[in-house]
Design a protein around this motif. Structure first.
Motif, PDB file in Angstrom:
ATOM      1  N   CYS A 166      -0.390  -0.001  -7.262  1.00 12.62           N
ATOM      2  CA  CYS A 166      -1.598  -0.697  -6.826  1.00 12.62           C
ATOM      3  C   CYS A 166      -1.301  -2.192  -6.768  1.00 12.62           C
ATOM      4  CB  CYS A 166      -2.759  -0.458  -7.793  1.00 12.62           C
ATOM      5  SG  CYS A 166      -3.542   1.150  -7.651  1.00 12.62           S
ATOM      6  N   SER A 204      -7.979   4.587 -13.187  1.00 14.28           N
ATOM      7  CA  SER A 204      -8.301   5.075 -11.848  1.00 14.28           C
ATOM      8  C   SER A 204      -7.801   6.503 -11.630  1.00 14.28           C
ATOM      9  CB  SER A 204      -7.703   4.139 -10.786  1.00 14.28           C
ATOM     10  OG  SER A 204      -6.290   4.087 -10.899  1.00 14.28           O
ATOM     11  N   ASP A 222      -9.822   7.787  -5.968  1.00  9.39           N
ATOM     12  CA  ASP A 222      -9.879   6.334  -5.807  1.00  9.39           C
ATOM     13  C   ASP A 222      -9.335   5.932  -4.431  1.00  9.39           C
ATOM     14  OD1 ASP A 222      -9.228   3.441  -6.079  1.00  9.39           O
ATOM     15  OD2 ASP A 222      -9.784   3.775  -8.165  1.00  9.39           O
ATOM     16  N   ARG A 242      -7.907   3.333  -3.565  1.00 10.68           N
ATOM     17  CA  ARG A 242      -6.624   2.636  -3.635  1.00 10.68           C
ATOM     18  C   ARG A 242      -5.447   3.570  -3.348  1.00 10.68           C
ATOM     19  NH1 ARG A 242      -8.143  -0.703  -9.084  1.00 10.68           N
ATOM     20  NH2 ARG A 242      -9.228   1.267  -9.472  1.00 10.68           N
TER      21      ARG A 242
END
Length: 244
Positions: A99, A122, A127, A129
């Protein structure tokens, strides 16, 4: 005996290795003293991210990447961002996921620590991302590699995906010395944390190895050593004073 495919949940690692195989990484290692006193503890990864960002702010000419698909073109980045790699589990399979934390030079140590905690908590399955990673899992490997390379040909995508530097961590309890494979201009890890014998005090003293792998196309050993020393000094400052 039978043949098995590597789990699709590890496909992002195979793609990363394909992208990183042509990066000529050189490794430097230095020791750093760490003191922990009572409950006033500074998160080591947050402190490292902040120290690197501060050093890069002073050495802005190092905030660059080799433009993907070229041998000698540098992509100068507009801001400083950290690419964080963490180990997570998806469908019962362990894998390494990355990330980006943006503008790490502008954020406080506490803000970086908060974002690191968010990344650790997360959920890969949901998520946003990890949307690209989930797509990579669904595609055949050759298409995953093709898609990743295609995205990196766009300068904004390359900057957003790779960041100014990478920090990978085994956690504060790590007893391992690790030289990571680097796909970035700089990749750092802090490990091999060892307790130092000292006089009985409220503080606990440790020593750890700070490892930096750098892209030899971008800079040479002397410049890299000066950069690493600057990071070490800033990191020591944050760890001794509790950050700021």
């Amino acid at each position: 005996m039978k043949l098995k495919r590597i789990a699709k949940e590890r496909k992002q690692t195979l793609v990363f290795l394909e992208l990183a195989k042509n990066v000529p990484g050189v490794t430097l290692v230095t020791e750093i003293a760490i003191t922990k006193q009572g409950e006033n503890k500074v998160n080591l990864t947050a402190a490292l991210v902040k120290a690197i960002s501060r050093a890069m702010q002073k050495c802005s000419d190092l905030n660059v990447q080799i433009k993907f698909g070229t041998r000698d073109r540098l992509l100068a980045l507009d801001d400083i961002s950290a690419r964080i790699t963490v180990e997570k589990q998806l469908n019962g399979v362990n894998g390494v996921y990355s990330c980006i934390i943006k503008d790490t030079d502008q954020k406080s140590l506490d803000q970086i620590h908060h974002e690191l905690d968010e990344i650790k908590r997360s959920d890969v399955a949901n998520d946003k991302r990890y949307a690209l990673t989930r797509l990579i899992h669904r595609l055949p490997l050759f298409l995953s590699i093709y898609l990743s390379k295609l995205l990196l040909f766009f300068t904004r995508k390359q900057a957003a995906m790779m960041g100014s530097f990478t920090v990978t961590s085994f956690g504060e309890r790590s007893q391992f010395f690790c030289v990571p494979i680097s796909g970035s201009t700089f990749t750092f890890t802090l490990g091999n944390l060892k307790k130092r014998e000292s006089q009985p005090t409220e503080a606990t003293h440790y020593v750890a190895n700070l490892v930096m792998v750098f892209d030899h196309r971008v800079l040479d050993g002397m410049s890299a050593s000066l950069f690493l020393n600057r990071i070490k000094n800033y990191l020591s400052e944050y760890l001794q004073e509790g950050g700021r």
